[in-house]
Scaffold this active site. Structure first.
Site, PDB file in Angstrom:
ATOM      1  N   ASN A  10      98.328   6.180  69.959  1.00 43.19           N
ATOM      2  CA  ASN A  10      99.450   6.533  69.086  1.00 43.19           C
ATOM      3  C   ASN A  10      99.142   7.901  68.471  1.00 43.19           C
ATOM      4  O   ASN A  10      98.358   7.996  67.532  1.00 43.19           O
ATOM      5  CB  ASN A  10      99.593   5.455  67.997  1.00 43.19           C
ATOM      6  CG  ASN A  10     100.666   5.804  66.986  1.00 43.19           C
ATOM      7  OD1 ASN A  10     101.458   6.729  67.191  1.00 43.19           O
ATOM      8  ND2 ASN A  10     100.708   5.064  65.886  1.00 43.19           N
ATOM      9  N   TRP A  11      99.759   8.930  69.041  1.00 43.77           N
ATOM     10  CA  TRP A  11      99.443  10.288  68.570  1.00 43.77           C
ATOM     11  C   TRP A  11     100.136  10.638  67.261  1.00 43.77           C
ATOM     12  O   TRP A  11      99.884  11.684  66.685  1.00 43.77           O
ATOM     13  CB  TRP A  11      99.827  11.320  69.649  1.00 43.77           C
ATOM     14  CG  TRP A  11      98.968  11.247  70.866  1.00 43.77           C
ATOM     15  CD1 TRP A  11      97.809  10.548  71.008  1.00 43.77           C
ATOM     16  CD2 TRP A  11      99.186  11.915  72.123  1.00 43.77           C
ATOM     17  NE1 TRP A  11      97.293  10.727  72.269  1.00 43.77           N
ATOM     18  CE2 TRP A  11      98.119  11.563  72.971  1.00 43.77           C
ATOM     19  CE3 TRP A  11     100.179  12.763  72.601  1.00 43.77           C
ATOM     20  CZ2 TRP A  11      98.016  12.039  74.278  1.00 43.77           C
ATOM     21  CZ3 TRP A  11     100.084  13.227  73.897  1.00 43.77           C
ATOM     22  CH2 TRP A  11      99.013  12.878  74.730  1.00 43.77           C
ATOM     23  N   LYS A  12     101.053   9.796  66.858  1.00 45.66           N
ATOM     24  CA  LYS A  12     101.806  10.053  65.613  1.00 45.66           C
ATOM     25  C   LYS A  12     102.435  11.446  65.674  1.00 45.66           C
ATOM     26  O   LYS A  12     102.856  11.884  66.742  1.00 45.66           O
ATOM     27  CB  LYS A  12     100.907   9.850  64.393  1.00 45.66           C
ATOM     28  CG  LYS A  12     100.170   8.512  64.452  1.00 45.66           C
ATOM     29  CD  LYS A  12      99.493   8.131  63.183  1.00 45.66           C
ATOM     30  CE  LYS A  12      98.805   6.785  63.366  1.00 45.66           C
ATOM     31  NZ  LYS A  12      98.197   6.264  62.168  1.00 45.66           N
ATOM     32  N   HIS A  98     105.841   0.226  62.905  1.00 44.73           N
ATOM     33  CA  HIS A  98     104.554   0.741  62.422  1.00 44.73           C
ATOM     34  C   HIS A  98     104.589   0.829  60.894  1.00 44.73           C
ATOM     35  O   HIS A  98     105.612   1.156  60.301  1.00 44.73           O
ATOM     36  CB  HIS A  98     104.277   2.125  63.036  1.00 44.73           C
ATOM     37  CG  HIS A  98     102.868   2.567  62.797  1.00 44.73           C
ATOM     38  ND1 HIS A  98     102.457   3.088  61.593  1.00 44.73           N
ATOM     39  CD2 HIS A  98     101.771   2.523  63.586  1.00 44.73           C
ATOM     40  CE1 HIS A  98     101.167   3.355  61.664  1.00 44.73           C
ATOM     41  NE2 HIS A  98     100.726   3.023  62.873  1.00 44.73           N
ATOM     42  N   GLU A 100     103.559   2.956  58.888  1.00 44.77           N
ATOM     43  CA  GLU A 100     103.958   4.248  58.313  1.00 44.77           C
ATOM     44  C   GLU A 100     105.479   4.344  58.251  1.00 44.77           C
ATOM     45  O   GLU A 100     106.032   4.958  57.344  1.00 44.77           O
ATOM     46  CB  GLU A 100     103.352   5.393  59.141  1.00 44.77           C
ATOM     47  CG  GLU A 100     101.865   5.555  58.826  1.00 44.77           C
ATOM     48  CD  GLU A 100     101.035   6.098  59.974  1.00 44.77           C
ATOM     49  OE1 GLU A 100     101.589   6.630  60.943  1.00 44.77           O
ATOM     50  OE2 GLU A 100      99.789   5.976  59.883  1.00 44.77           O
ATOM     51  N   GLU A 170      97.853  -4.637  62.510  1.00 46.90           N
ATOM     52  CA  GLU A 170      97.340  -3.419  61.894  1.00 46.90           C
ATOM     53  C   GLU A 170      97.337  -3.559  60.381  1.00 46.90           C
ATOM     54  O   GLU A 170      98.348  -3.270  59.716  1.00 46.90           O
ATOM     55  CB  GLU A 170      98.227  -2.224  62.276  1.00 46.90           C
ATOM     56  CG  GLU A 170      98.273  -1.940  63.757  1.00 46.90           C
ATOM     57  CD  GLU A 170      98.477  -0.451  64.035  1.00 46.90           C
ATOM     58  OE1 GLU A 170      97.666   0.107  64.776  1.00 46.90           O
ATOM     59  OE2 GLU A 170      99.429   0.150  63.496  1.00 46.90           O
ATOM     60  N   GLY A 176      94.001   4.813  59.389  1.00 49.37           N
ATOM     61  CA  GLY A 176      93.727   6.199  59.035  1.00 49.37           C
ATOM     62  C   GLY A 176      92.799   6.342  57.839  1.00 49.37           C
ATOM     63  O   GLY A 176      92.660   7.407  57.258  1.00 49.37           O
ATOM     64  N   SER A 216      91.651   2.388  62.386  1.00 44.11           N
ATOM     65  CA  SER A 216      90.364   3.091  62.398  1.00 44.11           C
ATOM     66  C   SER A 216      89.427   2.650  63.523  1.00 44.11           C
ATOM     67  O   SER A 216      88.208   2.607  63.342  1.00 44.11           O
ATOM     68  CB  SER A 216      89.668   2.965  61.042  1.00 44.11           C
ATOM     69  OG  SER A 216      90.466   3.538  60.028  1.00 44.11           O
ATOM     70  N   GLY A 237      94.884   5.410  66.739  1.00 45.94           N
ATOM     71  CA  GLY A 237      95.523   6.584  66.155  1.00 45.94           C
ATOM     72  C   GLY A 237      94.605   7.795  66.258  1.00 45.94           C
ATOM     73  O   GLY A 237      94.477   8.428  67.312  1.00 45.94           O
ATOM     74  N   GLY A 238      93.927   8.112  65.164  1.00 51.02           N
ATOM     75  CA  GLY A 238      93.088   9.309  65.077  1.00 51.02           C
ATOM     76  C   GLY A 238      92.152   9.511  66.267  1.00 51.02           C
ATOM     77  O   GLY A 238      92.051  10.623  66.805  1.00 51.02           O
TER      78      GLY A 238
HETATM   79  P1  PGA Z   1      94.151   4.940  63.136  1.00 50.40           P
HETATM   80  O1  PGA Z   1      95.687   4.581  63.371  1.00 50.40           O
HETATM   81  O2  PGA Z   1      93.413   4.553  64.387  1.00 50.40           O
HETATM   82  O3  PGA Z   1      94.128   6.431  62.892  1.00 50.40           O
HETATM   83  O4  PGA Z   1      93.695   4.164  61.950  1.00 50.40           O
HETATM   84  C1  PGA Z   1      96.064   3.421  64.051  1.00 50.40           C
HETATM   85  C2  PGA Z   1      97.561   3.275  64.005  1.00 50.40           C
HETATM   86  O5  PGA Z   1      98.164   3.664  63.015  1.00 50.40           O
HETATM   87  O6  PGA Z   1      98.171   2.780  64.969  1.00 50.40           O
END
Ligand code: PGA
Length: 254
Positions: A10-12, A98, A100, A170, A176, A216, A237-238
């Site tokens: 997930n590159w956001k 998600h 966010e 999640e 994050g 994370s 994500g990251g």
């Molecule tokens: P993260 O994000 O690995 O940066 O914590 C995961 C996600 O939001 O899907």
């Protein structure tokens, strides 16, 4: 029942066209060189890179996903993107709900349910995100929150449709933040999710659904998480922004 592991990047709101294409090229080269077939790999770039990434991975076995979609089929919704547009760019999956988006775009379980239904109607496979906030965990209401999310977000989803859904657990406090849930914490919620799915659907349907973890995940903690049978993969994500760390995470699924 053992299911094929599933790893999604997930590159956001990261990577323009050039960076997206470069990443896709590099991951494809690695994927083909090492003949990876034991897991499903899905790249979820921003909308603007979907088609370009699709061109780079087309025919390789690596799959494409989007990060969101609107719940209507089409129409006067300035700035929005619908399921058929995602499909026309080559997307097979779409992340829905998600945290966010729940947090910054006011998405509720009810709107998320509409999106899940529309995605399925249009032939996209939802990666449905659920998870509790830190406050909810501290208040010891994690299971109640998860149960409500499952019931509402999966309302009116048939048995057959359920098989196309991936559930991403999640916990909001782990996204994050560098603070990942312990394998024990993840396992306990994943078991709870599976138990609830079995109440909502026949056992063999519930057992086919992949329940992945996100929050994370990095090359250091991935192996321990993926070693558990209850964790069917990850939403990254990251650590999915760099090819090398994403490859290390893929390799942790052995
Ligand atoms: P993260 O994000 O690995 O940066 O914590 C995961 C996600 O939001 O899907």
């Amino acid at each position: 029942m053992s299911v094929k592991k599933f790893i999604a990047a997930n590159w956001k709101m990261n990577k323009g066209l050039v960076q997206s294409q470069q990443f896709a090229e590099e991951i494809r080269a690695y994927y083909e060189k090492h003949k990876i077939s034991h897991i499903d790999i899905v790249l979820c770039p921003p909308y603007t890179s979907l088609e370009a990434v699709h061109r780079k991975i087309n025919g390789s076995g690596i799959k494409l996903g989007a990060q969101n979609m609107h719940h209507e089929s089409m129409g006067a919704y300035t700035g929005e993107i619908c399921a058929s547009m995602l499909k026309s760019c080559g997307a097979e999956y779409v992340i829905i709900g998600h945290s966010e988006r729940r947090q910054y775009c006011n998405e509720t379980n009810a709107t998320i349910n509409k999106k899940v239904l529309k995605a399925l109607d249009e032939g996209l496979k939802p990666i449905l995100c659920i998870g509790e906030t830190l406050q909810e965990r501290e208040d010891k209401i994690t299971e109640g929150v998860i149960e409500e999310q499952l019931k509402s977000c999966l309302s009116h989803i048939s048995e057959e449709q359920m098989e196309s859904i991936v559930i991403a657990y999640e916990p909001v406090w782990a996204i994050g933040t560098g603070k990942n849930a312990t394998p024990h914490q993840v396992e306990s919620v994943h078991n709870f999710i599976r138990k609830k799915l079995k109440k909502m659907y026949p056992d063999d349907t519930a057992e086919k659904v992949r329940i992945i973890y996100g929050g994370s995940i990095n090359p250091e903690n991935a192996k321990e998480l993926f070693a558990l049978e209850t964790i069917n993969g990850g939403l990254i994500g990251g650590a999915s922004l760099e090819v090398q760390s994403f490859i290390e995470i893929i390799n942790s699924t052995h």
